[in-house]
Structures are given as structure tokens and as C-alpha cells.
Enzyme design. Structure first.
Site, mmCIF file in Angstrom:
data_model
loop_
_atom_site.group_PDB
_atom_site.id
_atom_site.type_symbol
_atom_site.label_atom_id
_atom_site.label_comp_id
_atom_site.label_asym_id
_atom_site.label_seq_id
_atom_site.Cartn_x
_atom_site.Cartn_y
_atom_site.Cartn_z
ATOM 1 C CD GLU A 310 -2.710 -0.674 2.168
ATOM 2 O OE1 GLU A 310 -3.998 -0.767 1.599
ATOM 3 O OE2 GLU A 310 -2.472 -0.954 3.334
ATOM 4 C CB CYS A 394 -8.799 2.720 5.579
ATOM 5 S SG CYS A 394 -8.558 2.539 4.436
HETATM 6 ZN ZN LIG Z 1 -8.033 4.056 2.939
#
Ligand SMILES: [Zn+2]
Length: 633
Positions: A310, A394
Site C-alpha cells: 500500500e 478506512c
Molecule cells: Zn483508506
């Protein structure tokens, strides 16, 4: 030695009221659709009832449950911002109900994490590297600060202060405390906010400790792994770069690892540079900013190309179709650049902030507010679509809190200065010393670069009005009360107008906003020979919806024509009202190949009309292809 402390103070979003067709509708959709939608999803997925401490969960649990408390926390923050500008008894009731649940879940010693209280009480603080306890704490603190500022009710703030006290009792350099810090930075910037909300220096010192200790040897993550009976060499992410802990931040040369973690840590580093007047921390920010902005940022303000971590890979590695570019990472980029902007008002930070905000951030949410992108690629074969929710959710509440508080990014003030960073039809109520100043912007930005600033003051007031000259703007005209001002930008990139301002004074600012074709540095091998289209702050893309049955990668544009012959066409009924760009391209013809894979003559080309739309509104029509970087040959 001169102080490096911030000369600018951001004007809070509660003082900036949008009247435009760009942000105001997005704030309204955020309030009426996104925030209620996220609440429903948090309920459905048990993230709110978790605070009742009655759930059952397998151990070990998937990591996503371990940071489940952060999602209601971000929702409280978003909802509180919305309440601060738009009172709503029903939403207020919901926020209070969630706040009460959070407070009720708190343990006598101040500890507050539902997963470890219920599912793994013996594992509290045993794996800071992976388990997100302080990350959740940080988001709860940010939610509590927002809740207190919106409602004046300090109950949640007091609870999170007790949790911060508990963390401070547990961690630090003093004998008997653990020398740990969270694998996912967030609590550091939250503690700075908690310090400002409470005035308690203890929280600021704790934030400083976490930043200073991070990456130090002997390495805490090695030690805690051994204490758990694990081999630190078998860390699943293989490198502490992932958690921004490979070396102390002052020794970092490049932005590495997980992109959101990097941005949250660097936001705290910028805060602490100011709070402790520490030039080494500001130098760290500038060094890493140079690496990020000149070698590692997508044209949309997306950052972190790789799904694997990520995050970041290497310099100039910016593939378009596989771009990860998490929405939260661009949010972090916006947060960090906003903090850096306040030191001396350098427009380069506002340029990055604007690029992220109007492109790679806004693409994260649909126009109707209930569908989200986690990843923000710059090209799609038609297989990417926004989703209502994610297994790891998120991004949606992060989007909601930024939109609800987007007014934060428009203005700053100083002792006798007003800075205008961004443009939108709006009214802002500022203060310089004890004097009130109202600034009204009249503009159709971002569709048009003409802005008029109307100033109102109680009595004549001398201050410098600093207006940003965006990096994309090469020509502009500026006038004060009809008299042309022949100003060049200051060294920080702003146009500075010193004046004794009276009510009715008006500044007219006309930024030329031509259609630009933009190339990537040749070192970006994936974008060689390709061109992107930008107008003003907006990156444009082609969508399948406007190019029926055509593979977008077969379209080539002539760079000469883009700036010369392409035209802007405002379409009020399309995608919430957007300026589209029309032009001619060449379609690489696939006829006449007779089932051959290779041949010695070039494919034929036919002329084709093309239409580009702002990247931030892609995938709001029927699903299809999308492409930012276009062939030029
Ligand atoms: Zn996120």
C-alpha cells in the site's frame, strides 16, 4: 538562531462558507448522504456495537477487526465537523449516542480498545508493530477534539484524555515504561491536537517522544517480537520501512513504505517542528517532500503505486493502470502539505494540496456520496468501480471528515496578513488581531480562473493580502479597485498586496486557465510518449461513456492540438455541472490485420472527436474504461 515557527495560522472551516457549485453541493451530499451511509455501514458491521463489549471474535482475528474502533472515531469527527457548520438535532443525537458508548467502554485504567478489552485482554500493548492500538487511540482523540469543538461538550475529550494519560503512563523514555511506538503513525498528530484542545503539555511531549524514538536502536519491534516468542526476522512485511520505522525519521532520505503511514507521521513531524521550533524536523520534511513531489507522486496527487505494501516502490515508478494511490494517502498528502504551508506560506505546498484535493482525493467518492474508491488508478479497462463499503473501510469516513472540513484549506492569517490559498465562491470571516475582516470571493472556479475578492472591515485596516499564483497559471491580471497592479510573485509564490483596506475594496484576479498538455519526466518509463490534459487545478481523463465502443488506449492526441485547438464546454447538466474538453484525436485502426499478430506496416488512423471530463468525477456514469495518460503517436 532564527525561529522556524509557523508564520501563518489556518482559518478554521467554521469561518468559511461556500456558495459555489463545486464544494457547497459536495458538503451537502456529505452531510445528507455520506455521513448517514457510513453510520449505517458501521452499525451493520458491528463497529459501533463493539463498544458495548459484548461481541465474540475468533482469535487471532483478521487485522481489519483490530482497527475497527478507528472507523466510528473518524465518523464522529466527520459528523462533528458537519454539526459545527450545520446544526442537526438528529445527527447530534446519534453522535452523542456513539460518544456515550465509547466512554462506557473505557476501562478503569483509561485503556480503550474494544478488541483487546474483549477478545485478547492478555495481549494489550504486546504487538505495537502490527496491531494498531495507538492508531485507533489517535483517531478517537481526533474525534473527541472535533466533538468538543463542535458541541462544547467535553465528556468524550475527557475520556480520551484519560486514555492519553494511560498511554503516557505506559510508554516513554523513563525507567519502567515501554519504549514503544505504534506501527501505524496517527497518535502523534492526534496528541498535538489533544494538546491544543486541553492545554496539557504532557500530550505534546508524548508526541515528541513517539517521533524521536521511532526507528531507534535497539529496535523496539525486534524486542517486542522476541518477547512474544516470535522471530523478528520473520516480519511479514519484511522491512520496517512499511511502518516508517527503519531508521529515525531525521535520517530518512526518501519517502518509503506504506503511504498513509508516511503522510500521517510526516504531518506530526511538521507539527512538532513548529511546536518545538526544531529546524531538523522541518529539514526532514523538506528533504522528503522533494523526493515525493519530484519523483514519486502521480499527476493526480495520488501516492503509493504498489498494492503490495500500500505504498512506495522506487523513484519514477508511476504505473497508471495498476496505481494503488489509496484515497487515504492523498488525504495524508493534503494534511501534510497544509501543515507545511503554514510555516512561511510557500505556494509549492498549496499547489500539491490543491492537486490532491481536486483530483486524487475527490475521485475517492461518488457524486451521490455513497460509493467510494479505495484505489485511484489513472487508467481502467472498465473493471474498477466505486463500492458502497470495503472490508477495510478506512477511506469512506476519512473522505467524509475532509469534505466536512474542507474550508480549513482556503485561508490563513498572520499578524498583519491574509493568505488566500484556494478559490471558491464563498464568504470568509477572519480576524487580524482584534479586527474582523470579511472576504467574499466571487468566482466560477474551478471552471473559470477569474476571482473577485470583496473586502469588508469595521474600520480601515492595514494588512497584506497574499493571493496564491498557482503553478499551472502562467499569465494573470490583477487589479485593486479597478487599477491594474503590476505585481510579480514574491519568493514564496504569492502575489502580495499591501494596502489599508476599507469596506468595499475589491481585488480582481484573472488567472488564465488554458487547456494544457502535460508530459511526465522521461524517467517515468510507464508514461513515455504519453500526454495528460489539465485545465486549472483539474486533471482530465477520457471515459468510455463518451467514446462508445472504442478502446481508449487506441486514441492518440497531437500535443500541438491540445493547447491550440481543444475547447472548453461547460455542461451544467453533466456530472453535477462540469467543464468538459472537446478535441480531435486519431483512432488507431485495428481493421485489415487479417488475424495477424505482427506486420510490417503501421496501422491506419482515422480522425475521431474526443471528450475529456475531470478525473475527479470519473465512474459516475455507466461503467467503462478510463484513461488519464493518452498516446501521442
Ligand atoms: Zn483508506
Amino acid at each position: 538562531m532564527d525561529s522556524i515557527k509557523r508564520q501563518l495560522t489556518p482559518v478554521p472551516f467554521t469561518q468559511v462558507h461556500f456558495k459555489d457549485d463545486f464544494w457547497q453541493p459536495r458538503l451537502e451530499v456529505n452531510r445528507t448522504a455520506t455521513i448517514p451511509h457510513i453510520y449505517r455501514k458501521l452499525e451493520e458491521t458491528g463497529r459501533i456495537s463493539a463498544f458495548d463489549l459484548k461481541f465474540e471474535r475468533e482469535v487471532p482475528s483478521p487485522i481489519v477487526f483490530i482497527f475497527g474502533d478507528s472507523d466510528p472515531a473518524k465518523w464522529i469527527e466527520a459528523a462533528s465537523y458537519s454539526l459545527a457548520t450545520h446544526p442537526d438535532p438528529e445527527l447530534q443525537g446519534l453522535v452523542d449516542r456513539v460518544a456515550d458508548k465509547i466512554i462506557h467502554a473505557q476501562q478503569p485504567d483509561g485503556y480503550l480498545n474494544t478488541h483487546y478489552i474483549v477478545a485478547q485482554p492478555d495481549m494489550k500493548w504486546k504487538n505495537l508493530r502490527d496491531w494498531h492500538e495507538m492508531y485507533c487511540a489517535g483517531h478517537l482523540m481526533e474525534g473527541a477534539v472535533a466533538h468538543f469543538q463542535a458541541t462544547g461538550d467535553s465528556k468524550l475529550l475527557e475520556a480520551l484524555s484519560r486514555y492519553a494519560d494511560h498511554i503516557d503512563d505506559t510508554f516513554g523514555p523513563q525507567p519502567g515504561k515501554k519504549r514503544g511506538y505504534c506501527g501505524h503513525p496517527e497518535v502523534e498528530l492526534a496528541l498535538v491536537r489533544l494538546y491544543h484542545a486541553t492545554g496539557n503539555q504532557r500530550y505534546l511531549n508524548l508526541a515528541k517522544y513517539f517521533v524521536d524514538e521511532r526507528g531507534a536502536q535497539p529496535h523496539y519491534y525486534d524486542q517486542e517480537a522476541r518477547a512474544r516468542g516470535d522471530d523478528p526476522a520473520k516480519f511479514w512485511a519484511r522491512t520496517y520501512e512499511y511502518c516508517q520505522a527503519q531508521v529515525p525519521v531525521r535520517q530518512q532520505e526518501k519517502v518509503v513504505g506504506h503511504a498513509v503511514r508516511a503522510m500521517y507521521l510526516l504531518s506530526a513531524v511538521a507539527d512538532l517542528a513548529h511546536e518545538f521550533d526544531d529546524p531538523t524536523l522541518l529539514e526532514t520534511c523538506n528533504r522528503l517532500w522533494d523526493n515525493l513531489i519530484t519523483k514519486r507522486m502521480y499527476f493526480t496527487g495520488g501516492i503509493g503505486p504498489s498494492r503490495h505494501n500500500e505504498g512506495f516502490t522506487m523513484d519514477y515508478d508511476l504505473p497508471d493502470e495498476t496505481a494503488y494511490a489509496e484515497t487515504c494517502a492523498t488525504i495524508g498528502l493534503v494534511m501534510w502539505n497544509h501543515r507545511l504551508l503554514q510555516f512561511s506560506g510557500e505556494s509549492r505546498f498549496a499547489d500539491v494540496l490543491e492537486r490532491g484535493l481536486y483530483n486524487g482525493f475527490l475521485s475517492g467518492v461518488s457524486l451521490e456520496g455513497t460509493h467510494f474508491l479505495y484505489e485511484n488508478p489513472l487508467s481502467s479497462a472498465g473493471d474498477r468501480h466505486r463500492e458502497e463499503w470495503f472490508y477495510c473501510p478506512c477511506c469512506p469516513p476519512n473522505v467524509a471528515r475532509i469534505i466536512a472540513s474542507v474550508g480549513n484549506y482556503f485561508y490563513s492569517t498572520g499578524t498583519s496578513d491574509v493568505w488566500v490559498h484556494l478559490f471558491a465562491e464563498s464568504e470568509a470571516s477572519l480576524r487580524i488581531g482584534d479586527q474582523a475582516v470579511k472576504i467574499t470571493q466571487s468566482t466560477q472556479y474551478p471552471w473559470n480562473g477569474a476571482v473577485t475578492f470583496q473586502v469588508e472591515v469595521d474600520q480601515p485596516l492595514t494588512f497584506i493580502l497574499h493571493i496564491r499564483l498557482p503553478e499551472w497559471c502562467e499569465n494573470y491580471q490583477l487589479s485593486l479597485n479597478g487599477t491594474a497592479l503590476n505585481l510579480k510573485p514574491e519568493s514564496n509564490g504569492y502575489l502580495a498586496i499591501p494596502h489599508t483596506w476599507k469596506s468595499g475594496d475589491a481585488v480582481s484576479y484573472a488567472m488564465d486557465m488554458p487547456i494544457r498538455g502535460v508530459w511526465a519526466n522521461p524517467a517515468v518509463r510507464q508514461l513515455e510518449g504519453r500526454l495528460a490534459i489539465q485545465r486549472g487545478p483539474l486533471v482530465y481523463c477520457l471515459e468510455g461513456a463518451d467514446h462508445h465502443a472504442i478502446i481508449l488506449d487506441r486514441i492518440a492526441v497531437d500535443p500541438e492540438q491540445v493547447g491550440r485547438d481543444f475547447i472548453v464546454d461547460f455542461q451544467p447538466g453533466l456530472l453535477g455541472g462540469v467543464a468538459v474538453i472537446h478535441g480531435q484525436g486519431a483512432l488507431i485502426d485495428d481493421r485489415g490485420w487479417d488475424n495477424k499478430l505482427y506486420r510490417s506496416s503501421a496501422p491506419a488512423r482515422t480522425e475521431i472527436a474526443i471528450t475529456a471530463v475531470p478525473y475527479c468525477v470519473w465512474d459516475n456514469r455507466q461503467p467503462g474504461e478510463m484513461r488519464v495518460w493518452l498516446r501521442t503517436a
